[in-house]
Motif scaffolding. Structure first.
Motif, PDB file in Angstrom:
ATOM      1  N   GLY A  27       6.308  -6.565   4.294  1.00  0.00           N
ATOM      2  CA  GLY A  27       5.615  -5.293   4.316  1.00  0.00           C
ATOM      3  C   GLY A  27       6.223  -4.313   5.301  1.00  0.00           C
ATOM      4  N   ALA A  60       7.815  -0.790   4.384  1.00  0.00           N
ATOM      5  CA  ALA A  60       7.276   0.417   5.015  1.00  0.00           C
ATOM      6  C   ALA A  60       8.383   1.195   5.710  1.00  0.00           C
ATOM      7  N   VAL A 116      12.102  -0.004  -3.005  1.00  0.00           N
ATOM      8  CA  VAL A 116      10.888   0.766  -2.729  1.00  0.00           C
ATOM      9  C   VAL A 116      10.979   2.118  -3.419  1.00  0.00           C
ATOM     10  N   ARG A 132       8.571   5.710  -3.622  1.00  0.00           N
ATOM     11  CA  ARG A 132       7.387   6.361  -3.063  1.00  0.00           C
ATOM     12  C   ARG A 132       7.032   7.590  -3.881  1.00  0.00           C
ATOM     13  N   CYS A 185      -0.303   0.677  -2.518  1.00  0.00           N
ATOM     14  CA  CYS A 185       0.956  -0.042  -2.709  1.00  0.00           C
ATOM     15  C   CYS A 185       0.813  -0.998  -3.890  1.00  0.00           C
ATOM     16  N   THR A 234       3.086   3.643  -3.473  1.00  0.00           N
ATOM     17  CA  THR A 234       4.394   3.057  -3.163  1.00  0.00           C
ATOM     18  C   THR A 234       4.592   1.838  -4.043  1.00  0.00           C
ATOM     19  N   LEU A 272       6.562  -1.562  -4.385  1.00  0.00           N
ATOM     20  CA  LEU A 272       7.321  -2.563  -3.630  1.00  0.00           C
ATOM     21  C   LEU A 272       7.824  -3.603  -4.619  1.00  0.00           C
ATOM     22  N   ARG A 304       1.454  -5.712   0.734  1.00  0.00           N
ATOM     23  CA  ARG A 304       0.828  -4.486   0.232  1.00  0.00           C
ATOM     24  C   ARG A 304      -0.049  -3.843   1.302  1.00  0.00           C
ATOM     25  N   ALA A 315      10.181   3.012   2.971  1.00  0.00           N
ATOM     26  CA  ALA A 315       9.342   4.091   2.438  1.00  0.00           C
ATOM     27  C   ALA A 315       9.259   5.273   3.389  1.00  0.00           C
ATOM     28  N   VAL A 324       2.019  -2.074   3.989  1.00  0.00           N
ATOM     29  CA  VAL A 324       2.565  -0.797   3.517  1.00  0.00           C
ATOM     30  C   VAL A 324       1.471   0.268   3.458  1.00  0.00           C
ATOM     31  N   GLU A 325       0.316  -0.100   2.950  1.00  0.00           N
ATOM     32  CA  GLU A 325      -0.783   0.871   2.872  1.00  0.00           C
ATOM     33  C   GLU A 325      -1.241   1.321   4.256  1.00  0.00           C
TER      34      GLU A 325
END
Length: 312
Positions: A106, A110, A24, A26, A75, A37, A39, A64, A113, A67-68
């Motif tokens: 995810g 996350a 990851v 960021r 992402c 981000t 991934l 994605r 991140a 993560v968003e």
């Protein structure tokens, strides 16, 4: 591997090589608000298969979104070297499977991140608070970020091709397989026999496309792109490198974090290691590359990474 009338089948190999690493990166603005981000993960997005009649983003789309939702910003998913890596549970029509596995990936990304610190800080004691025990009170003050090192190198490398059959020979096999398929269809043969004959015809036609593309060539030009962002390196090539290729490049990289990706900028062809050619299987049998092509790729990749590292 499982032996079938079509040859060795792609299946579950619990003892095979695999890279479980979730990488990851960021990017924040100056207020430490996440902008994007990256991934990076290596796995075929083939959870949803022929049983499914819907368009889906498979597991990368779900990962994605997770993560968003959790981190903010956008992402971007980077596919690692997944030539021989597939999902634990794949080729299904059950939508719950890709959603569950995508959520797992995810949430893992996350979590990574959320722990990253993009703005360095210094810690200063501002006072001592009298209490049952004296308590130090700190100010966490942002340091001036270091000047970022950003470099890009794009180059063409030459990968050797194996000696391929003649176009005439492969065309004959295509005609034979298509004729056999048509005879089965006209005779109302059982569905499984038709499916098997269809698969053989598809394999022969794919082989013909490969032969025509590389006829008369001993090497193919392959685009390699390296990007340095501080102590993070992104390296990409077309085609489908196998996981052992990725592990060799990561091991030989001078960077603390190396994200190696296939499937970049067009181009097709599996890139097994020389050792894997002795075992056969789909990736080896469909590859146009010579056995030492992956060695060339690893050497050129490490050379690119070392040059990026030397740029100050």
């Amino acid at each position: 591997w499982l032996k079938t009338p079509l040859g060795l089948a792609v299946g579950r190999n619990w003892d095979g090589p695999v890279d479980h690493t979730v990488r990851v990166v960021r990017f924040d603005d100056l207020e430490e608000k996440p902008v994007a981000t990256l991934l990076h993960y290596a796995c075929h997005p083939t959870i949803m298969a022929w049983q499914n009649q819907l368009f889906t983003p498979d597991f990368p789309g779900v990962a994605r979104k997770v993560v968003e939702d959790q981190i903010g910003g956008t992402c971007l998913f980077l596919q690692g070297a997944a030539g021989d890596i597939g999902p634990t549970y794949g080729f299904t029509g059950d939508l719950k499977v890709y959603r569950r596995l995508g959520t797992m990936l995810g949430l893992e990304a996350a979590s990574v991140a959320a722990k990253l610190v993009t703005l360095p800080r210094r810690h200063e004691v501002t006072r001592i608070q009298a209490s049952g025990a004296p308590i130090a009170i700190y100010d966490d003050l942002p340091d001036e970020p270091a000047e970022p090192i950003f470099r890009i190198e794009s180059r063409m490398i030459k990968l050797p091709l194996q000696t391929l059959p003649s176009i005439a020979e492969v065309e004959r096999k295509v005609h034979e397989s298509v004729d056999a398929l048509n005879r089965l269809r006209k005779s109302n043969a059982p569905e499984e026999e038709v499916r098997l004959a269809t698969a053989k015809a598809v394999v022969a036609e794919d082989k013909l496309v490969t032969i025509r593309e590389h006829e008369g060539k001993t090497h193919v030009d392959w685009r390699m792109i390296g990007i340095r962002i501080g102590d993070v390196a992104l390296l990409s090539v077309p085609g489908e490198p196998l996981t052992d290729v990725n592990q060799a490049i990561v091991k030989g990289s001078p960077f603390a974090h190396t994200l190696f990706s296939g499937y970049s900028n067009g181009g097709f062809g599996y890139l097994p290691t020389a050792k894997q050619y002795s075992g056969g299987g789909y990736e080896v049998e469909s590859s146009p590359f010579a056995q030492d092509a992956s060695d060339v790729l690893v050497a050129e990749g490490c050379d690119t990474l070392n040059r990026l590292w030397a740029m100050r």
